[in-house]
Design a protein around this motif. Sequence first.
Motif, short mmCIF file in Angstrom:
data_model
loop_
_atom_site.label_atom_id
_atom_site.label_comp_id
_atom_site.label_asym_id
_atom_site.label_seq_id
_atom_site.Cartn_x
_atom_site.Cartn_y
_atom_site.Cartn_z
N TYR A 186 15.97 0.73 3.72
CA TYR A 186 14.64 0.84 4.47
C TYR A 186 13.90 -0.45 4.88
CZ TYR A 186 9.88 2.63 5.74
OH TYR A 186 8.70 2.93 6.30
N LYS A 187 14.30 -1.68 4.08
CA LYS A 187 13.77 -2.93 4.39
C LYS A 187 12.28 -2.77 4.41
CE LYS A 187 17.99 -4.88 5.67
NZ LYS A 187 18.81 -3.85 4.76
N PRO A 188 11.51 -2.38 3.76
CA PRO A 188 10.07 -2.39 4.04
C PRO A 188 9.52 -3.67 3.94
CG PRO A 188 10.32 -1.86 1.40
CD PRO A 188 11.87 -2.08 2.11
N ASP A 189 8.36 -3.90 4.86
CA ASP A 189 7.42 -5.05 4.74
C ASP A 189 6.24 -4.88 3.88
OD1 ASP A 189 6.32 -3.40 6.25
OD2 ASP A 189 6.15 -4.66 7.96
N CYS A 190 6.16 -3.68 3.11
CA CYS A 190 4.95 -3.43 2.43
C CYS A 190 5.31 -2.52 1.50
CB CYS A 190 3.70 -2.90 3.14
SG CYS A 190 2.45 -2.46 2.08
N ILE A 191 5.14 -2.61 -0.01
CA ILE A 191 5.34 -1.66 -1.09
C ILE A 191 4.31 -1.42 -1.69
CG2 ILE A 191 6.84 -1.43 -2.97
CD1 ILE A 191 8.67 -3.15 -2.15
N LEU A 192 3.63 -0.32 -1.71
CA LEU A 192 2.36 0.02 -2.33
C LEU A 192 2.78 0.62 -3.48
CD1 LEU A 192 0.42 1.41 0.35
CD2 LEU A 192 0.26 -0.83 -0.31
N ILE A 193 2.29 0.39 -4.85
CA ILE A 193 2.77 1.03 -6.21
C ILE A 193 1.82 1.40 -6.64
CG2 ILE A 193 3.84 0.41 -8.42
CD1 ILE A 193 4.94 -2.09 -6.89
N GLU A 194 1.87 2.85 -7.25
CA GLU A 194 0.84 3.34 -8.08
C GLU A 194 0.36 2.40 -9.23
OE1 GLU A 194 0.03 7.40 -10.92
OE2 GLU A 194 1.73 7.37 -9.64
N GLY A 195 -1.06 2.25 -9.42
CA GLY A 195 -1.51 1.52 -10.37
C GLY A 195 -3.00 1.12 -10.00
N PRO A 196 -3.94 0.87 -10.89
CA PRO A 196 -5.25 0.41 -10.36
C PRO A 196 -5.04 -0.94 -9.83
CG PRO A 196 -5.18 1.28 -12.56
CD PRO A 196 -3.86 1.18 -12.24
N GLU A 197 -5.74 -1.15 -8.64
CA GLU A 197 -5.74 -2.33 -7.79
C GLU A 197 -6.19 -3.59 -8.39
OE1 GLU A 197 -7.52 -1.43 -4.04
OE2 GLU A 197 -9.61 -1.72 -4.87
N GLY A 198 -6.89 -3.16 -9.69
CA GLY A 198 -7.44 -4.56 -10.07
C GLY A 198 -6.52 -5.26 -10.73
N ALA A 199 -5.16 -4.97 -10.95
CA ALA A 199 -4.18 -5.77 -11.20
C ALA A 199 -3.36 -6.34 -10.34
CB ALA A 199 -3.40 -4.89 -12.50
N LYS B 124 -2.09 -0.20 9.62
CA LYS B 124 -2.85 -1.09 10.66
C LYS B 124 -2.28 -2.36 10.64
CE LYS B 124 -7.20 1.29 10.12
NZ LYS B 124 -8.81 1.00 9.74
N SER B 125 -1.32 -2.53 9.74
CA SER B 125 -0.60 -4.02 9.49
C SER B 125 0.56 -4.10 9.33
CB SER B 125 -1.64 -4.88 8.24
OG SER B 125 -3.04 -4.87 8.36
N PHE B 126 1.17 -3.02 8.63
CA PHE B 126 2.69 -3.08 8.46
C PHE B 126 3.51 -1.82 9.17
CE2 PHE B 126 0.28 -4.81 4.64
CZ PHE B 126 0.73 -6.18 4.64
N HIS B 127 4.78 -2.26 9.49
CA HIS B 127 5.56 -1.16 10.16
C HIS B 127 6.33 -0.40 9.19
CE1 HIS B 127 4.90 -3.43 13.57
NE2 HIS B 127 5.08 -4.48 13.13
N GLN C 156 7.11 5.07 9.32
CA GLN C 156 6.30 4.20 9.00
C GLN C 156 6.06 3.99 7.72
OE1 GLN C 156 2.52 3.71 11.11
NE2 GLN C 156 2.27 1.68 10.43
N VAL C 157 5.77 5.27 7.07
CA VAL C 157 5.45 5.42 5.63
C VAL C 157 6.49 6.34 4.98
CG1 VAL C 157 4.04 5.88 3.90
CG2 VAL C 157 3.07 4.96 6.00
N VAL C 158 7.31 5.70 3.91
CA VAL C 158 8.26 6.42 3.10
C VAL C 158 7.82 6.70 1.59
CG1 VAL C 158 10.37 6.32 2.15
CG2 VAL C 158 10.33 5.80 4.59
#
Length: 812
Positions: free
Chosen positions: A63-76, A252-255, A39-41
Amino acid sequence: MEQILRGETLAEIDKEAEDILSGAWFEEIFRQAFSMENQVVYFPVRHHSPACAYHLMAVIEEYKPDCILIEGPEGANELLPLMADNDTQAPFAVYYSYKDSSGAVSGEKKEYKCYYPFLDYSPELVAVREGSSRNVHTAFFDLPYGEILAASEENRGLRKNEEKNNYNDDYYLSASLFMKRLVEKSGFRNFDELWEKYFEIDGMLQSHGEFVSNMLYYCVLSRLTSREGDLKEEGCMAREAYMRKNIEQAKKSFHNILVVTGGFHTYGLLYGNEQYSLHNIPKDNQAVYLMSYSMEAADALNGYASGMPYPAFYQEIWEGILEREKAPEQVYEDTALKFLVSVGKAVRKKEGYPSTYDEICAYHMAGGLARLRGKRCMGAYELADSVLSSYVKGEYTMATDLPMRTLAKELTGKQIGRLCKNAKVPPLVQDFEEMCRKYRLKIGSTIKTELTLNIFSSERHRQMSEFFYQMDYLNTGFVSLVKGPNLRMRKDKNLIREIWSYKWSTQVIAALIDASVYGGTLPEAAISKIKSGFRENISSQAASELLIRIFEMGLKSQLGDAFIRMEKLISEDGDFFSLVKTFSNLIMLEELSALYRSELDVTGLIKSVYRKIMTSLPHMAGIKEENVSETMTALKTLFTILNRPCYREDRQVFCETLSDLLERDGLNPSLEGCAMGILYGLGCLDAESIGRKCAGYMSGTKEKQKSIANVFHGLFYTARDLLFSSDDYIKIIDDFIAGTDERDFMQALPGFRLAFGYFTPVETDKISGRVAALYNVGQQTFESLKNVMPEESRYGKELEEYVLERMKEYGR
């Protein structure tokens, strides 16, 4: 991990590392991090790596992700659409600022700022653009900038005392004990050279799984050989704890969740167990903007702590790889050839060399070096070595280094990014642009323009001058004073015009964004920076120079705290010279206030510093010889100021203080003479009393007699007219010269030279006449004298000594 570090060869290091990460353990790490079934790569990257960006694009496709999380302060996160906009061109940077008004970071309540640069081949930017084009949920998921600061120790991580802190943290990888040992034992010059061979060049020919496996292998070893205490102090552990929490929330929200972070963090995200509680830092204290950036600023060799060097070189590599028309090896060789020709052409225009043959030799040498070093093709380091060998003629010195300097500029590049129209502009930048429109300044061009301001006859010009001084104080690089009154240097104060040159550039905007941590308008930012300067542990002189800045910038409000601080600095300053310069600066400001139409009232400060000087002055009796000249200058400055009609009421205190100084034991003779001259000028000591003091030196011990020259040095510095008031002083000097032997006279001579050096040529002529009259010698006698050659004088002296010696012998 210590057995890895003990390895003596690259093979031994690899063997020890392989033993530790062999079998099921590393396979499990790799499976948890990079299985397309998960579920997480986790995709580990090095910031600004074309190879990482290339494989990341392919992994996103597979992989065709439905969510991409990128290192960086979330305020941006609000900037992500702007970053992905087609009109936004790299290089650009996310600018973060935090004003610690609540003291959440430290009791000093400082302002902080950092940059997060992006190039076209930055894996994080590739992830942002791919996520946008595929309509995939994309987000930064690291701690907010203020929280990272709060989680870091003083002078660690993003709290380092550096002019430009960068968010990226590749130094975790490159500075690890494992990587340092690996570079040392493998024979590479640095980590970047090792990286290019095994990851940028070899990595382009590997499968995605093989590339990620190698990345994990080296990143995990780097992580396991790093001190956990260091990671905690730098806020690394707290950041990873927060990122793990955000990953769990996303599950909880993405596959299919793709996590893109620096490779050093992957192991911590998988196996860390640290917890972190937020400090609830107010959002109003934090700001984030998108700004244009340059290749030069992004180059690791120019002080940028994270990312790779030679951005222009790797930009060419990236563009060639994306075309997919050539094999990666051919892209590298064509790029190297392009730079060899470009550098050769640029140097040839200035020096007439290298020849086409030199370029051919350099290209073949680069290929040969690559083969010798076991590389699949030439890279940036072979390019540099071939230029050094083939283009530099003779010994490599400052006189022959033009090819290398040219290559360095070419490898860095000149490209400057551009933002899309929807990009949010900081209030300080808006205020600057509004002021430029108001004063009709040309900011649509990068051509330097000169402007003459009549600052005393035109209110508009005076306001423009204040605006320019504010831009200068904020270090924007926008303006430069060419000619005009320079109050801080105390030069050209009589000039009535200012000539300024100004030039717009993207660096001006970057500097304004830097300065936006101080406020939203130019006056507000300048006042805030001034107050920050006053909070530091500075001398009263430095504080008075800040007041001159306030004067120049026309700041009128919110300065009560600065004045209170100035009073405190004056009371705490024990440096007599600093106090005198402060006094002089304040007097200048008071005298110019009407001319400049300033509302800055420094009367109270003048009285405070004057009282402090009078308290400190008697303690200057035991001044060291090397400080005598500076002390005399300070006393004369005070004398000059207090001799003005408006300060007559303060003279009495000065006279009493100097009189007290003269009574001190061990007073330096030059300083004594200086004080007597000032008291004479103020009418507190008559010429006869000074004459008796000087005569007292002649009746004293031999050492005291030799000090008479220094007394006159100080006396004539402040009251040279005394010499013309009576012949007594000339007689005292004449008696000293006549009654002393040659050795003592030579010791006193420097003092006499200094003393008589204060007289003008006309005055010197008058003194000569009075000395001649003392011996009844007229001008005609001097005119009849003939010049004697040094050889003749020396012969006469030797002859005289010989005769005297023979006469002594006959006398026996």
